[in-house]
Design a protein around this motif. Structure first.
Motif, short mmCIF file in Angstrom:
data_model
loop_
_atom_site.label_atom_id
_atom_site.label_comp_id
_atom_site.label_asym_id
_atom_site.label_seq_id
_atom_site.Cartn_x
_atom_site.Cartn_y
_atom_site.Cartn_z
N UNK A 280 1.73 11.61 5.98
CA UNK A 280 2.51 10.61 6.72
C UNK A 280 1.83 9.24 6.65
N UNK A 281 1.31 8.91 5.50
CA UNK A 281 0.58 7.66 5.30
C UNK A 281 1.48 6.44 5.45
N UNK A 282 0.85 5.32 5.73
CA UNK A 282 1.57 4.05 5.84
C UNK A 282 1.60 3.33 4.49
N UNK A 283 0.46 3.36 3.78
CA UNK A 283 0.38 2.72 2.47
C UNK A 283 -0.88 3.19 1.76
N UNK A 284 -0.89 3.05 0.44
CA UNK A 284 -2.04 3.41 -0.38
C UNK A 284 -2.35 2.24 -1.31
N UNK A 285 -3.63 1.94 -1.48
CA UNK A 285 -4.06 0.81 -2.30
C UNK A 285 -5.17 1.24 -3.25
N UNK A 286 -5.22 0.58 -4.39
CA UNK A 286 -6.25 0.85 -5.39
C UNK A 286 -6.35 -0.34 -6.33
N UNK A 287 -7.48 -0.47 -7.05
CA UNK A 287 -7.58 -1.53 -8.05
C UNK A 287 -6.48 -1.39 -9.10
N UNK A 288 -5.91 -2.49 -9.52
CA UNK A 288 -4.81 -2.46 -10.49
C UNK A 288 -5.26 -1.95 -11.85
N UNK A 289 -6.57 -1.93 -12.08
CA UNK A 289 -7.09 -1.47 -13.37
C UNK A 289 -7.22 0.05 -13.44
N UNK A 290 -7.04 0.72 -12.30
CA UNK A 290 -7.17 2.18 -12.27
C UNK A 290 -5.85 2.84 -12.63
N UNK A 291 -5.86 3.64 -13.67
CA UNK A 291 -4.65 4.34 -14.08
C UNK A 291 -5.03 5.73 -14.60
N UNK A 292 -4.70 6.78 -13.86
CA UNK A 292 -4.01 6.77 -12.58
C UNK A 292 -4.88 6.23 -11.46
N UNK A 293 -4.27 5.90 -10.33
CA UNK A 293 -4.98 5.18 -9.28
C UNK A 293 -6.13 5.96 -8.67
N UNK A 294 -6.06 7.30 -8.71
CA UNK A 294 -7.05 8.11 -8.00
C UNK A 294 -8.32 8.39 -8.81
N UNK A 295 -8.46 7.78 -9.98
CA UNK A 295 -9.68 8.02 -10.75
C UNK A 295 -10.84 7.16 -10.25
N UNK A 296 -10.54 6.12 -9.47
CA UNK A 296 -11.59 5.24 -8.97
C UNK A 296 -11.51 5.11 -7.46
N UNK A 297 -11.81 3.92 -6.95
CA UNK A 297 -11.69 3.65 -5.52
C UNK A 297 -10.22 3.62 -5.11
N UNK A 298 -9.93 4.13 -3.95
CA UNK A 298 -8.60 3.94 -3.39
C UNK A 298 -8.63 4.13 -1.88
N UNK A 299 -7.62 3.61 -1.22
CA UNK A 299 -7.52 3.65 0.23
C UNK A 299 -6.18 4.25 0.64
N UNK A 300 -6.23 5.22 1.54
CA UNK A 300 -5.03 5.76 2.18
C UNK A 300 -5.04 5.29 3.63
N UNK A 301 -4.02 4.57 4.02
CA UNK A 301 -3.92 4.03 5.38
C UNK A 301 -2.87 4.80 6.17
N UNK A 302 -3.26 5.36 7.32
CA UNK A 302 -2.31 6.03 8.19
C UNK A 302 -2.30 5.34 9.54
N UNK A 303 -1.16 5.41 10.24
CA UNK A 303 -1.00 4.70 11.51
C UNK A 303 -0.29 5.61 12.51
#
Length: 256
Positions: free
Chosen positions: A67-90
């Protein structure tokens, strides 16, 4: 000729400074559900919901993360989960009392078997230890770092930062490869420190959500993947316990 050259040099320097300032400024993400915003670093972007859903479902993520609000990651990561990323829940349960916050901290102590340390989050990151929770009283930030282990090796770190504020709780799930965490933790800190409930409309501006063109987890091996958000650690479980406390608080609030 000399004046023209000087003007060109000055103009170039001004343009360089402007570009540097823009790079540091980043862009805002407004959570309309939570009525707050955070500043996303330059070079990061919001990942589209379809891509994130595919990844989380294949990872068998816990209910609170789904039930996350948004997910963010560096635009250079493809797929996004291979590097840093943030899952924001509220969760907009409303302002939690100190007794309720203390209940969350007590759960953290029980879960990790260590007493909560009370000091600023900046000090915690400077002298961090895995599975050792901390609480910043002034900023109402609870933080803990957990190692994600795959085949007896630490492959990733998961840092959960829980922000208590007047409308409820915001959870920041920061994932980072173990080799990158030291250089990434300051970026994580800056994202959390940018949290604000002031001037939401101005912060939103006319910015639109960027949709990342990345591959989903279906294109990768799933059984042996150590990038899952549901690793055999305690942090996602802790997030679920926090949600339970929030739900109890909401039920009591409705009863009143």
């Amino acid at each position: 000729m000399m004046n023209t050259t000087k003007r060109a040099i000055v103009l170039t320097m001004m343009m360089a400074l402007f570009a540097l300032g823009s790079a540091r400024a980043g862009k805002n993400y407004v959570s309309w559900a939570g009525n707050f915003y955070i500043t996303i670093p330059e070079g990061w972007e919001q990942i589209d919901y379809q891509t994130v859903d595919a990844f989380l479902l294949s990872s068998k993520a816990s209910e609170d993360v789904l039930s996350y609000d948004a997910v963010f990651a560096p635009s250079t990561s493809a797929p996004f989960f291979i590097g840093d990323y943030l899952i924001l829940t509220v969760d907009t349960v409303g302002e939690m009392s100190q007794i309720q916050i203390d209940s969350v901290l007590k759960i953290m102590e029980t879960t990790f078997g260590k007493d909560v340390k009370y000091y600023p989050v900046a000090d915690f990151l400077a002298d961090m230890k895995s599975n050792e929770p901390s609480y910043d009283t002034d900023q109402k930030l609870a933080t803990v770092i957990n190692d994600i282990v795959h085949r007896d090796q630490i492959t990733k770190k998961l840092m959960l930062v829980t922000k208590f504020y007047d409308r409820g709780v915001a959870n920041f799930y920061f994932y980072s490869p173990d080799s990158l965490f030291e250089q990434s933790k300051d970026t994580f800190r800056q994202i959390v420190q940018s949290f604000s409930t002031e001037n939401i409309e101005a912060a939103a501006g006319k910015a639109r959500v960027k949709v990342a063109n990345v591959h989903t987890k279906e294109n990768n091996d799933t059984e042996d993947d150590d990038d899952s958000v549901l690793s055999p650690n305690m942090l996602p479980f802790l997030g679920l316990l926090i949600v339970i406390i929030v739900l109890i608080a909401r039920k009591k609030k409705r009863a009143r």
